[in-house]
Design a protein around this motif. Structure first.
Motif, short mmCIF file in Angstrom:
data_model
loop_
_atom_site.label_atom_id
_atom_site.label_comp_id
_atom_site.label_asym_id
_atom_site.label_seq_id
_atom_site.Cartn_x
_atom_site.Cartn_y
_atom_site.Cartn_z
N ASN A 108 -70.44 -15.66 -91.43
CA ASN A 108 -71.58 -15.08 -90.70
C ASN A 108 -72.86 -15.07 -91.53
N ARG A 320 -83.23 -1.40 -79.02
CA ARG A 320 -82.94 -2.63 -78.26
C ARG A 320 -83.82 -2.75 -77.03
N TRP A 364 -83.47 -6.71 -88.40
CA TRP A 364 -82.71 -6.82 -87.15
C TRP A 364 -81.78 -8.04 -87.20
N GLU A 365 -82.28 -9.13 -87.73
CA GLU A 365 -81.42 -10.32 -87.87
C GLU A 365 -80.19 -9.98 -88.73
N LYS A 368 -77.68 -7.69 -86.94
CA LYS A 368 -76.85 -8.40 -85.94
C LYS A 368 -75.72 -9.16 -86.64
N LYS A 369 -76.01 -9.66 -87.84
CA LYS A 369 -74.95 -10.36 -88.59
C LYS A 369 -73.89 -9.36 -89.06
N ASP A 371 -73.08 -6.72 -87.61
CA ASP A 371 -72.33 -6.32 -86.42
C ASP A 371 -71.24 -7.34 -86.07
N LYS A 372 -71.44 -8.59 -86.50
CA LYS A 372 -70.39 -9.59 -86.27
C LYS A 372 -69.27 -9.42 -87.29
N LEU A 378 -73.66 -1.78 -84.28
CA LEU A 378 -74.84 -1.66 -83.41
C LEU A 378 -74.52 -0.93 -82.11
#
Ligand SMILES: Cc1cc2nc3c(=O)[nH]c(=O)nc-3n(C[C@H](O)[C@H](O)[C@H](O)COP(=O)(O)OP(=O)(O)OC[C@H]3O[C@@H](n4cnc5c(N)ncnc54)[C@H](O)[C@@H]3O)c2cc1C
Length: 441
Positions: A108, A320, A364-365, A368-369, A371-372, A378
């Motif tokens: 990721n 969001r 934010w980028e 999101k990573k 969160d993976k 998130l």
């Protein structure tokens, strides 16, 4: 006037480890000065120890290689293993789960670092300081004493001008080690300018503190107490990293004269239902404006204004949707916000009003990573507090012993840009002490 061989400014880990090392080397007449009544510096905060040369230690800045860093780290570890309340919380040897986590992070786009970690908790902070102080036999502690200035007296002596309960006191010293930490960094920088000690601006870390229901992060923090994820963002190619994770911890304010920052810690005995960590973006500035301190302070003051004198907090659910968080809906059950009760009462608002777009994009980028890698981070209830800023931004030009261009004045610790954490500060203190001892004998 009392005269010392070595006067150390600051009783944080840099100052105390320097004093221990000077005593070990046989130097006498050592004193540590601190403006606080209880000598400790940042040792009272949380007490996570990271034993990895990639965390909190800048090898280039200290002019040491990995092996030297490893040896110095081992010396610090040996000291703290004698402190019964400090316990190991991350075990890295042959840890298959850490290897698997590293692979998922890599897939990721994140670098993952799992250092060996130890922790004592804020509630054991005083015990940690007492433990270190008991090891000092010959060092005098001059407490409640603020250093105001330093002047060169003779070729080989300095006068250190202090105030103690409004009384002016002067001490003499052959060598000075300045380890004033982040709280004294700008006082010392101003003084350094007057003394013609060479320095310039280094990078600054600006970002947020994330707080979430701990159930989303426990799977990771049970393996690595303070996991380090590092990202190179795709659009701006900036470095973003996680830092200072506190499982079961609390978000805490850091008070400055005209602004407040957010930080976090954990107690050893009493845990909350949340976990928090910092997510910070490293920023360097070039011409025409390279003053990273002023840049960071400008951001901090903006939040102070927007938050009515407090940091701002925003729910991920609101972030969001591009709307501010508001008191009326802050704990909305319809939106599942009750899943994360804040441990610090910041002002509900919009963090995008106070942080530059580039930093928001990068954070934010990266979120999101994460969160993976760790699904659930998130969740709409997750809290984003701002500003979290690490002012380690003054860089002093020193030699291998951390001596400045003004012979006899050495620097160590976070305030001089030589470390970012307890272990690194201790290492820099030991290096400077060895340099002083070599010149002394
Ligand atoms: C809430 C919080 C949690 C943290 N958690 C961790 C953690 O878990 N792990 C970790 O590694 N790091 C943590 N840190 C960071 C850590 O505290 C610092 O990295 C470390 O203490 C730096 O050590 P130092 O010796 O350079 O400075 P400090 O520990 O800051 O000590 C400097 C001392 O100098 C004194 N001083 C300053 N100016 C003067 C003056 N003019 N005259 C006299 N005295 C002066 C100050 O009073 C202070 O006591 C945390 C910090 C905070 C705020």
């Amino acid at each position: 006037m009392n005269t010392y061989n070595v006067l150390i400014i600051g009783s944080g880990p840099a100052g105390l480890f320097a004093a221990l090392e000077l005593e070990r080397a046989g130097v006498d007449k050592i004193a540590v000065i601190d403006r606080l009544p209880y000598p400790a510096g940042g040792l009272l905060n949380d007490g996570k120890l990271n034993f990895d040369y990639r965390i909190g230690i800048d090898l280039d800045e200290l002019q040491i290689d990995r092996d030297e860093a490893q040896c110095l780290m081992e010396e610090i570890r040996q000291v703290f293993t004698g402190f019964s309340k400090c316990r190991q919380v991350t075990f890295i040897d042959r840890n298959e789960k850490i290897r698997a986590l590293g692979e998922i992070a890599g897939e990721n786009g994140a670098q993952f670092i799992a250092p060996e970690q130890w922790h004592w908790g804020t509630d054991n902070g005083r015990a940690a300081v007492d433990f270190l102080r008991k090891r000092l036999n010959k060092t005098e502690l001059l407490l409640d004493t603020t250093v105001n200035s330093i002047v060169r007296h003779h070729e080989d002596t300095f006068h250190v001008i202090c105030s103690h309960h409004r009384k002016k006191i002067r001490y003499g010293a052959k060598f000075i080690l300045a380890a004033p930490g982040r709280s004294g960094a700008y006082w010392f920088r101003d003084l350094a300018t007057k003394l013609n000690i060479h320095h310039n601006f280094g990078p600054i870390d600006v970002g947020i503190r994330v707080e979430l229901n701990r159930k989303f992060y426990d799977d990771i923090t049970d393996i690595v107490y303070d996991p380090k994820f590092i990202f190179l963002t795709s659009r701006h190619k900036d470095k973003v990293r996680t830092f200072c994770t506190n499982p079961g911890g609390r978000v805490r304010p850091e008070d400055y004269y005209d602004f407040k920052l957010v930080n976090g810690d954990a107690l050893s005995g009493r845990k909350t239902g949340n976990t928090n960590f910092a997510l910070i973006n490293t920023i360097s500035l070039t011409a025409p404006f390279s003053d990273t301190t002023a840049f960071g302070q400008m951001i901090a003051r903006q939040f102070f204004l927007l938050g009515g004198g407090k940091p701002i907090v925003q729910r991920v659910g609101d972030f969001r949707e591009g709307r501010r968080s508001a008191s009326a809906t802050f704990n909305s059950r319809n939106r599942h916000f009750e899943l994360c009760r804040p441990t610090y009462q910041a002002t509900p608002g919009d963090i995008t009003l106070g942080l530059p777009a580039r930093i928001i994009d990068n954070l934010w980028e990266s979120l999101k990573k994460i969160d993976k890698i760790v699904p659930g981070i998130l969740h709409p209830s997750t809290l984003l507090y701002a500003p979290e800023i690490k002012f380690f931004d003054t860089h002093f030009m020193t030699d291998k012993d951390l001596e400045t261009n003004v012979g006899g004045i050495f620097v160590a610790g976070d305030g001089a840009g030589k470390s970012r954490g307890i272990v690194g500060a201790g290492i820099s203190g030991i290096i400077a002490a060895r340099g002083i001892a070599r010149k002394y004998f």
